[in-house]
Scaffold this motif. Structure first.
Motif, PDB file in Angstrom:
ATOM      1  N   VAL A  51       0.836  -1.196   0.000  1.00 29.77           N
ATOM      2  CA  VAL A  51       0.000   0.000   0.000  1.00 29.77           C
ATOM      3  C   VAL A  51       0.877   1.255   0.000  1.00 29.77           C
ATOM      4  O   VAL A  51       1.894   1.311   0.698  1.00 29.77           O
ATOM      5  CB  VAL A  51      -0.934  -0.009   1.221  1.00 29.77           C
ATOM      6  CG1 VAL A  51      -1.699   1.301   1.345  1.00 29.77           C
ATOM      7  CG2 VAL A  51      -1.899  -1.190   1.138  1.00 29.77           C
ATOM      8  N   PRO A  78      -1.790  -0.793  -4.519  1.00 25.14           N
ATOM      9  CA  PRO A  78      -2.935  -0.030  -4.018  1.00 25.14           C
ATOM     10  C   PRO A  78      -2.478   1.340  -3.528  1.00 25.14           C
ATOM     11  O   PRO A  78      -1.634   1.436  -2.643  1.00 25.14           O
ATOM     12  CB  PRO A  78      -3.460  -0.887  -2.859  1.00 25.14           C
ATOM     13  CG  PRO A  78      -2.825  -2.234  -3.032  1.00 25.14           C
ATOM     14  CD  PRO A  78      -1.516  -1.980  -3.697  1.00 25.14           C
ATOM     15  N   ILE A  80      -3.368   5.115  -1.953  1.00 23.60           N
ATOM     16  CA  ILE A  80      -4.265   6.036  -1.256  1.00 23.60           C
ATOM     17  C   ILE A  80      -3.692   7.435  -1.471  1.00 23.60           C
ATOM     18  O   ILE A  80      -2.595   7.733  -0.997  1.00 23.60           O
ATOM     19  CB  ILE A  80      -4.354   5.716   0.244  1.00 23.60           C
ATOM     20  CG1 ILE A  80      -4.924   4.307   0.457  1.00 23.60           C
ATOM     21  CG2 ILE A  80      -5.208   6.759   0.960  1.00 23.60           C
ATOM     22  CD1 ILE A  80      -4.837   3.831   1.889  1.00 23.60           C
ATOM     23  N   VAL A 100      -7.294   3.740  -4.461  1.00 20.79           N
ATOM     24  CA  VAL A 100      -8.284   3.111  -3.599  1.00 20.79           C
ATOM     25  C   VAL A 100      -9.109   4.165  -2.869  1.00 20.79           C
ATOM     26  O   VAL A 100     -10.308   3.996  -2.638  1.00 20.79           O
ATOM     27  CB  VAL A 100      -7.594   2.181  -2.579  1.00 20.79           C
ATOM     28  CG1 VAL A 100      -8.598   1.592  -1.607  1.00 20.79           C
ATOM     29  CG2 VAL A 100      -6.850   1.068  -3.307  1.00 20.79           C
ATOM     30  N   ASP A 101      -8.461   5.281  -2.518  1.00 22.16           N
ATOM     31  CA  ASP A 101      -9.170   6.339  -1.800  1.00 22.16           C
ATOM     32  C   ASP A 101      -8.449   7.663  -2.028  1.00 22.16           C
ATOM     33  O   ASP A 101      -7.311   7.697  -2.521  1.00 22.16           O
ATOM     34  CB  ASP A 101      -9.241   6.020  -0.308  1.00 22.16           C
ATOM     35  CG  ASP A 101     -10.480   6.600   0.362  1.00 22.16           C
ATOM     36  OD1 ASP A 101     -10.987   7.629  -0.127  1.00 22.16           O
ATOM     37  OD2 ASP A 101     -10.933   6.028   1.363  1.00 22.16           O
ATOM     38  N   SER A 118      -9.077  -1.238   3.357  1.00 22.25           N
ATOM     39  CA  SER A 118      -9.677  -1.419   2.036  1.00 22.25           C
ATOM     40  C   SER A 118      -8.606  -1.659   0.978  1.00 22.25           C
ATOM     41  O   SER A 118      -8.783  -2.475   0.065  1.00 22.25           O
ATOM     42  CB  SER A 118     -10.516  -0.184   1.660  1.00 22.25           C
ATOM     43  OG  SER A 118     -11.601  -0.018   2.537  1.00 22.25           O
ATOM     44  N   ALA A 119      -7.492  -0.947   1.112  1.00 19.52           N
ATOM     45  CA  ALA A 119      -6.400  -1.112   0.152  1.00 19.52           C
ATOM     46  C   ALA A 119      -5.830  -2.518   0.204  1.00 19.52           C
ATOM     47  O   ALA A 119      -5.514  -3.117  -0.834  1.00 19.52           O
ATOM     48  CB  ALA A 119      -5.302  -0.080   0.430  1.00 19.52           C
ATOM     49  N   TYR A 120      -5.697  -3.071   1.412  1.00 17.80           N
ATOM     50  CA  TYR A 120      -5.191  -4.435   1.516  1.00 17.80           C
ATOM     51  C   TYR A 120      -6.188  -5.439   0.941  1.00 17.80           C
ATOM     52  O   TYR A 120      -5.801  -6.450   0.351  1.00 17.80           O
ATOM     53  CB  TYR A 120      -4.843  -4.778   2.960  1.00 17.80           C
ATOM     54  CG  TYR A 120      -3.408  -4.451   3.279  1.00 17.80           C
ATOM     55  CD1 TYR A 120      -2.371  -5.261   2.804  1.00 17.80           C
ATOM     56  CD2 TYR A 120      -3.078  -3.319   4.008  1.00 17.80           C
ATOM     57  CE1 TYR A 120      -1.054  -4.937   3.060  1.00 17.80           C
ATOM     58  CE2 TYR A 120      -1.754  -2.998   4.271  1.00 17.80           C
ATOM     59  CZ  TYR A 120      -0.750  -3.813   3.787  1.00 17.80           C
ATOM     60  OH  TYR A 120       0.557  -3.494   4.030  1.00 17.80           O
ATOM     61  N   ARG A 123      -5.609  -5.308  -2.724  1.00 20.00           N
ATOM     62  CA  ARG A 123      -4.378  -6.013  -3.086  1.00 20.00           C
ATOM     63  C   ARG A 123      -4.587  -7.516  -3.069  1.00 20.00           C
ATOM     64  O   ARG A 123      -4.144  -8.224  -3.976  1.00 20.00           O
ATOM     65  CB  ARG A 123      -3.252  -5.636  -2.122  1.00 20.00           C
ATOM     66  CG  ARG A 123      -1.895  -6.191  -2.544  1.00 20.00           C
ATOM     67  CD  ARG A 123      -0.850  -6.038  -1.454  1.00 20.00           C
ATOM     68  NE  ARG A 123      -1.119  -6.918  -0.324  1.00 20.00           N
ATOM     69  CZ  ARG A 123      -0.203  -7.271   0.577  1.00 20.00           C
ATOM     70  NH1 ARG A 123       1.025  -6.805   0.471  1.00 20.00           N
ATOM     71  NH2 ARG A 123      -0.504  -8.056   1.577  1.00 20.00           N
TER      72      ARG A 123
END
Length: 203
Positions: A51, A78, A80, A100-101, A118-120, A123
């Motif tokens: 991330v 991913p 952010i 992702v965000d 959420s990113a994990y 992934r």
């Protein structure tokens, strides 16, 4: 989640890097801070896919440029995006590019930690999809050129007699080819065979 997962922090503000690093260490992550996109890209190569907390406005390469560079790498990264200068257009562009965000500064700890979770998840899903596609490619590599040809016609919806006429073989031989295809591709039903082929881009 793996033990001590790495979170890359790319921000040219030393205070932001330090505060984020402290927060992440307290939550069990292993922060790796970088002051520029160039430094981050040079250090990470192409192997990792952890991330990334990426500042939109960096000195040197912008966050958007770093994000584009990451998209060119085969691994899944991913992202952010974080910024002190958020607007709808920037958020839209970052999210359309795969972020992702998109989080504005000052960063709310709870929002950031939820985004990391959420990113994990993204992934993990990307890695599972990559493994599935690799397995599909491995199965397709078992096929002979003629079997590939028959598979393409099956996916197009041709009936046995139409395939037989096109290849100058008997309908019974087409059935034999279909049976071999299902064995080699490890599927039990014709719809599964077609779905696998479509997923692999055979259409």
């Amino acid at each position: 989640m793996p033990d001590r997962p790495t979170i890359y922090i790319v921000d040219d503000d030393a205070a932001v890097r330090e505060s984020l690093s402290m927060l992440l260490r307290l939550r069990g992550y292993l922060p790796r801070p970088f002051a520029s996109g160039e430094e981050f890209l040079a250090a990470t190569g192409t192997a990792a896919s952890e991330v990334v907390l990426l500042d939109l406005r960096l000195s040197g390469m912008s966050g958007a440029e770093v994000q584009a560079a990451l998209r060119e790498r085969e691994a899944s990264w991913p992202v952010i995006m974080i910024t002190a200068y958020g607007d709808a257009a920037s958020a839209r562009n970052a999210l359309k590019s795969g972020a992702v965000d998109f989080i504005e500064k000052p960063i709310d700890d709870a929002i950031l930690l939820d985004a990391i979770e959420s990113a994990y998840a993204v992934r993990t899903a990307a890695r599972a999809e990559g493994a599935r596609r690799a397995e599909t490619s491995r199965r397709l590599a078992r096929l002979t050129p003629r079997e590939h040809e028959v598979l393409g016609m099956v996916v197009k919806g041709l009936q046995n007699r139409e395939i037989a006429a096109a290849l100058a073989i008997s309908p019974r031989t087409v059935e034999v080819y279909k049976s071999r295809l299902m064995d080699k591709l490890d599927v039990e039903r014709l719809p599964d065979l077609i779905r696998l082929a479509i997923d692999a881009g055979i259409a």
